[in-house]
Design a protein around this motif. Structure first.
Motif, PDB file in Angstrom:
ATOM      1  N   VAL A  23       0.878  -1.161   0.000  1.00 19.49           N
ATOM      2  CA  VAL A  23       0.000   0.000   0.000  1.00 19.49           C
ATOM      3  C   VAL A  23       0.919   1.216   0.000  1.00 19.49           C
ATOM      4  O   VAL A  23       1.837   1.297   0.807  1.00 19.49           O
ATOM      5  CB  VAL A  23      -0.892   0.027   1.265  1.00 19.49           C
ATOM      6  CG1 VAL A  23      -1.787   1.248   1.265  1.00 19.49           C
ATOM      7  CG2 VAL A  23      -1.707  -1.260   1.384  1.00 19.49           C
ATOM      8  N   ARG A  35      -2.521   4.107  -3.300  1.00 20.21           N
ATOM      9  CA  ARG A  35      -2.366   3.306  -4.521  1.00 20.21           C
ATOM     10  C   ARG A  35      -1.727   1.971  -4.180  1.00 20.21           C
ATOM     11  O   ARG A  35      -1.241   1.758  -3.074  1.00 20.21           O
ATOM     12  CB  ARG A  35      -1.570   4.060  -5.585  1.00 20.21           C
ATOM     13  CG  ARG A  35      -0.094   4.192  -5.302  1.00 20.21           C
ATOM     14  CD  ARG A  35       0.634   4.947  -6.401  1.00 20.21           C
ATOM     15  NE  ARG A  35       2.071   4.961  -6.157  1.00 20.21           N
ATOM     16  CZ  ARG A  35       2.936   5.636  -6.870  1.00 20.21           C
ATOM     17  NH1 ARG A  35       2.518   6.382  -7.891  1.00 20.21           N
ATOM     18  NH2 ARG A  35       4.223   5.581  -6.606  1.00 20.21           N
ATOM     19  N   ASP A  36      -1.717   1.073  -5.162  1.00 21.50           N
ATOM     20  CA  ASP A  36      -1.185  -0.281  -5.007  1.00 21.50           C
ATOM     21  C   ASP A  36       0.074  -0.405  -5.855  1.00 21.50           C
ATOM     22  O   ASP A  36       0.013  -0.264  -7.078  1.00 21.50           O
ATOM     23  CB  ASP A  36      -2.252  -1.288  -5.455  1.00 21.50           C
ATOM     24  CG  ASP A  36      -1.847  -2.724  -5.262  1.00 21.50           C
ATOM     25  OD1 ASP A  36      -0.689  -2.990  -4.886  1.00 21.50           O
ATOM     26  OD2 ASP A  36      -2.699  -3.599  -5.496  1.00 21.50           O
ATOM     27  N   TYR A  39       0.589  -2.528  -9.313  1.00 19.32           N
ATOM     28  CA  TYR A  39       0.200  -2.030 -10.635  1.00 19.32           C
ATOM     29  C   TYR A  39       1.428  -1.816 -11.522  1.00 19.32           C
ATOM     30  O   TYR A  39       1.413  -2.130 -12.708  1.00 19.32           O
ATOM     31  CB  TYR A  39      -0.574  -0.716 -10.473  1.00 19.32           C
ATOM     32  CG  TYR A  39      -1.001  -0.095 -11.765  1.00 19.32           C
ATOM     33  CD1 TYR A  39      -2.185  -0.467 -12.389  1.00 19.32           C
ATOM     34  CD2 TYR A  39      -0.226   0.887 -12.370  1.00 19.32           C
ATOM     35  CE1 TYR A  39      -2.580   0.118 -13.575  1.00 19.32           C
ATOM     36  CE2 TYR A  39      -0.614   1.475 -13.557  1.00 19.32           C
ATOM     37  CZ  TYR A  39      -1.790   1.086 -14.161  1.00 19.32           C
ATOM     38  OH  TYR A  39      -2.173   1.658 -15.338  1.00 19.32           O
ATOM     39  N   GLN A  50      -2.121   5.071 -13.263  1.00 19.31           N
ATOM     40  CA  GLN A  50      -2.221   4.162 -12.117  1.00 19.31           C
ATOM     41  C   GLN A  50      -3.423   4.542 -11.252  1.00 19.31           C
ATOM     42  O   GLN A  50      -3.574   5.698 -10.862  1.00 19.31           O
ATOM     43  CB  GLN A  50      -0.953   4.217 -11.273  1.00 19.31           C
ATOM     44  CG  GLN A  50      -0.989   3.229 -10.123  1.00 19.31           C
ATOM     45  CD  GLN A  50       0.342   3.111  -9.400  1.00 19.31           C
ATOM     46  OE1 GLN A  50       1.251   3.900  -9.633  1.00 19.31           O
ATOM     47  NE2 GLN A  50       0.460   2.129  -8.549  1.00 19.31           N
ATOM     48  N   GLN A  52      -5.751   5.397  -8.285  1.00 23.84           N
ATOM     49  CA  GLN A  52      -5.508   5.972  -6.967  1.00 23.84           C
ATOM     50  C   GLN A  52      -6.845   6.323  -6.334  1.00 23.84           C
ATOM     51  O   GLN A  52      -7.801   6.654  -7.021  1.00 23.84           O
ATOM     52  CB  GLN A  52      -4.672   7.253  -7.067  1.00 23.84           C
ATOM     53  CG  GLN A  52      -3.333   7.046  -7.703  1.00 23.84           C
ATOM     54  CD  GLN A  52      -2.579   8.356  -7.906  1.00 23.84           C
ATOM     55  OE1 GLN A  52      -2.986   9.407  -7.433  1.00 23.84           O
ATOM     56  NE2 GLN A  52      -1.478   8.279  -8.615  1.00 23.84           N
ATOM     57  N   THR A  90     -10.190  -5.131   0.027  1.00 24.24           N
ATOM     58  CA  THR A  90     -10.580  -4.298  -1.106  1.00 24.24           C
ATOM     59  C   THR A  90     -10.934  -2.915  -0.571  1.00 24.24           C
ATOM     60  O   THR A  90     -11.748  -2.791   0.342  1.00 24.24           O
ATOM     61  CB  THR A  90     -11.798  -4.902  -1.839  1.00 24.24           C
ATOM     62  OG1 THR A  90     -11.449  -6.224  -2.267  1.00 24.24           O
ATOM     63  CG2 THR A  90     -12.188  -4.075  -3.043  1.00 24.24           C
ATOM     64  N   SER A  92     -12.409   0.687  -1.847  1.00 20.28           N
ATOM     65  CA  SER A  92     -13.149   1.221  -2.994  1.00 20.28           C
ATOM     66  C   SER A  92     -13.637   2.631  -2.738  1.00 20.28           C
ATOM     67  O   SER A  92     -14.017   2.981  -1.617  1.00 20.28           O
ATOM     68  CB  SER A  92     -14.368   0.342  -3.292  1.00 20.28           C
ATOM     69  OG  SER A  92     -13.975  -0.981  -3.542  1.00 20.28           O
ATOM     70  N   THR A  99     -11.144   0.791  -7.417  1.00 22.14           N
ATOM     71  CA  THR A  99     -11.017  -0.246  -6.402  1.00 22.14           C
ATOM     72  C   THR A  99      -9.578  -0.729  -6.387  1.00 22.14           C
ATOM     73  O   THR A  99      -8.998  -1.009  -7.437  1.00 22.14           O
ATOM     74  CB  THR A  99     -11.966  -1.423  -6.706  1.00 22.14           C
ATOM     75  OG1 THR A  99     -13.306  -0.955  -6.635  1.00 22.14           O
ATOM     76  CG2 THR A  99     -11.784  -2.555  -5.713  1.00 22.14           C
ATOM     77  N   LEU A 100      -9.011  -0.818  -5.200  1.00 21.38           N
ATOM     78  CA  LEU A 100      -7.669  -1.344  -5.012  1.00 21.38           C
ATOM     79  C   LEU A 100      -7.782  -2.627  -4.199  1.00 21.38           C
ATOM     80  O   LEU A 100      -8.546  -2.680  -3.235  1.00 21.38           O
ATOM     81  CB  LEU A 100      -6.792  -0.328  -4.266  1.00 21.38           C
ATOM     82  CG  LEU A 100      -6.674   1.064  -4.900  1.00 21.38           C
ATOM     83  CD1 LEU A 100      -5.895   1.999  -3.974  1.00 21.38           C
ATOM     84  CD2 LEU A 100      -6.012   0.983  -6.266  1.00 21.38           C
ATOM     85  N   PHE A 102      -5.657  -5.526  -2.035  1.00 19.72           N
ATOM     86  CA  PHE A 102      -4.400  -5.780  -1.351  1.00 19.72           C
ATOM     87  C   PHE A 102      -4.384  -7.187  -0.756  1.00 19.72           C
ATOM     88  O   PHE A 102      -5.389  -7.675  -0.263  1.00 19.72           O
ATOM     89  CB  PHE A 102      -4.193  -4.746  -0.230  1.00 19.72           C
ATOM     90  CG  PHE A 102      -4.121  -3.344  -0.749  1.00 19.72           C
ATOM     91  CD1 PHE A 102      -2.986  -2.885  -1.398  1.00 19.72           C
ATOM     92  CD2 PHE A 102      -5.198  -2.481  -0.624  1.00 19.72           C
ATOM     93  CE1 PHE A 102      -2.917  -1.595  -1.904  1.00 19.72           C
ATOM     94  CE2 PHE A 102      -5.141  -1.188  -1.118  1.00 19.72           C
ATOM     95  CZ  PHE A 102      -4.001  -0.738  -1.758  1.00 19.72           C
TER      96      PHE A 102
END
Length: 124
Positions: A23, A35-36, A39, A50, A52, A90, A92, A99-100, A102
């Motif tokens: 993260v 952000r992840d 990506y 990317q 975010q 998740t 969102s 949606t990210l 992890f």
């Protein structure tokens, strides 16, 4: 006493594998971006697009509290955190549809970073 906002993308010092999966957090003005890092591991992904999630800075502490303790009440305007049965998380944003996702390890490192105050919004 003078305070200033910490700037630049950062990840928890508890992240493993050189931070390739984590993260990432960035304090930008009156928002905190999430952000992840996974990506960017895909060479086909464009870094300029990317995904975010933007969190209002005044909700950052609430978001961190809710991240570390699911029983803490979420606040309107904050991204939703879905803790899946398989341990994945998740995050969102309803407004943008971003949606990210992890892994359990990524989220654990993020939580450890929050608890170690690595993501404090303001530093002296």
């Amino acid at each position: 006493m003078t305070t200033q906002i910490r700037r630049g993308w950062r990840k928890s010092s508890f992240s493993n594998n050189g931070g390739a999966s984590c993260v990432e957090v960035n304090f930008i003005g009156d928002h905190v971006l999430l952000r992840d890092s996974k990506y960017l591991r895909n060479p086909d992904n464009d870094p300029t697009t990317q995904p975010q999630i933007s969190i209002p800075a005044d909700l950052w502490t609430v978001f961190c509290d809710h991240s570390t303790d699911p029983t803490t009440q979420a606040t309107a305007g904050m991204p939703t955190i879905d803790r899946r049965n398989d341990g994945w998380i998740t995050v969102s944003c309803r407004d943008t549809g971003v949606t990210l996702v992890f892994t359990p390890g990524e989220w654990a490192a993020f939580i450890a970073g929050i608890q170690a105050e690595e993501f404090s919004l303001v530093v002296a």
